[in-house]
Design a protein around this motif. Sequence first.
Motif: not given
Length: 368
Positions: A126-133, A190-210
Amino acid sequence: MTLENPPFVAEFLPRIQRLSVSIQLAEELESCSLSSADELQMTVKGGARYAFTLPHPVVEVSNLVDFVQNDGFCKTLKLPTPILQSDRVYLDKSNNVLMTKEPKWDHNELARRRSTRSNTLVRCANCGLSLLNLSQVTTLRGMPSEIWAEMMEYWHCHKPDEGNKTNSTVERYGNFTPSPGGLLVGPYYFLVDKSILHNVGEDAECLGCDSVLGETGTSQNCLKMNKWSLELYDGNSETFQPYLHALNSLENSVGCTSSRYFIVELEKSKLLVWVFGYGIGVSSLFGHGKGVVQQNCLKVFYTDDEAQIEKFRSEKSQGLASRELEVLDFPSVVMVDLIEKLRIGTSGIPDGVRKFGFWNVSYLGPDL
Ligand SMILES: [Zn+2]
Ligand SMILES: [Zn+2]
């Protein structure tokens, strides 16, 4: 001048090497020619000219206009085709085309992207914010396919000396969690370990655009991210349309179990689907003015008419029809997108051939 095209469908059946074309044109033909091996041109009385891209080259014939049959408001042609190298995979009967197909964004594709030098980022669609490399993912694995899980289940609970029969497929799936730094690739998530995710909230929401990207995962340490909420970015961005999950599931079932009839259920709506053919090359409108080519399509007959579905079901259960009827279950986003893609496909086909009895005719390709 060249106009937008009327409803048409050109279908190439690779196993019998046959290309047939139906075009919804009532006017009398002035001329008909090949402008290239895979483009058919027609001029009608009055001067309007149309060009139809074909899904496969055809053999040049001198008297093309003789191949055209008038069929009510339709022009139809059957044209001879040369055998291409890419057709041979279909002509080899020992080769299971559906089983060797690689679904979009499966673990093989992600592993390839991870190992190339250009970084692939997983971003919010939705907003292009990077979440994971992807280069930060330490272990990358594929989940067993749903079919595989069902077969394991079957094998497990039918073993004669098996005492414990309580493990359900869901519980088995529940046991899969990514290791620290890991990513597990499922059929549509994708099931992703939280330690490598950025900009993602506890309920799997994007912190850039919600926007909601998924849901909580199979353990506290991971999140389940829907592929259609994400994009893969390596300079170009690529998205995943929800219907692709339905397409992959149908291909899997046809390939593994040779089921051809499916009920897709979602709350109150139901769809009865008959996979009539696969590996078909098609060009048709698909919602575009001049039409597009889709290779490797499923030819699908479907209905949402509840009376027809119930009738079909009861005939099955009375043994009047011998083939299996498989029930599929998709997330609602997938179901909605699937229905839309089927309808767009149907509406681009000429009036005379878009129905087959009570069935609607459509095609599901990889890039609709
Ligand atoms: Zn069983
Ligand atoms: Zn976002």
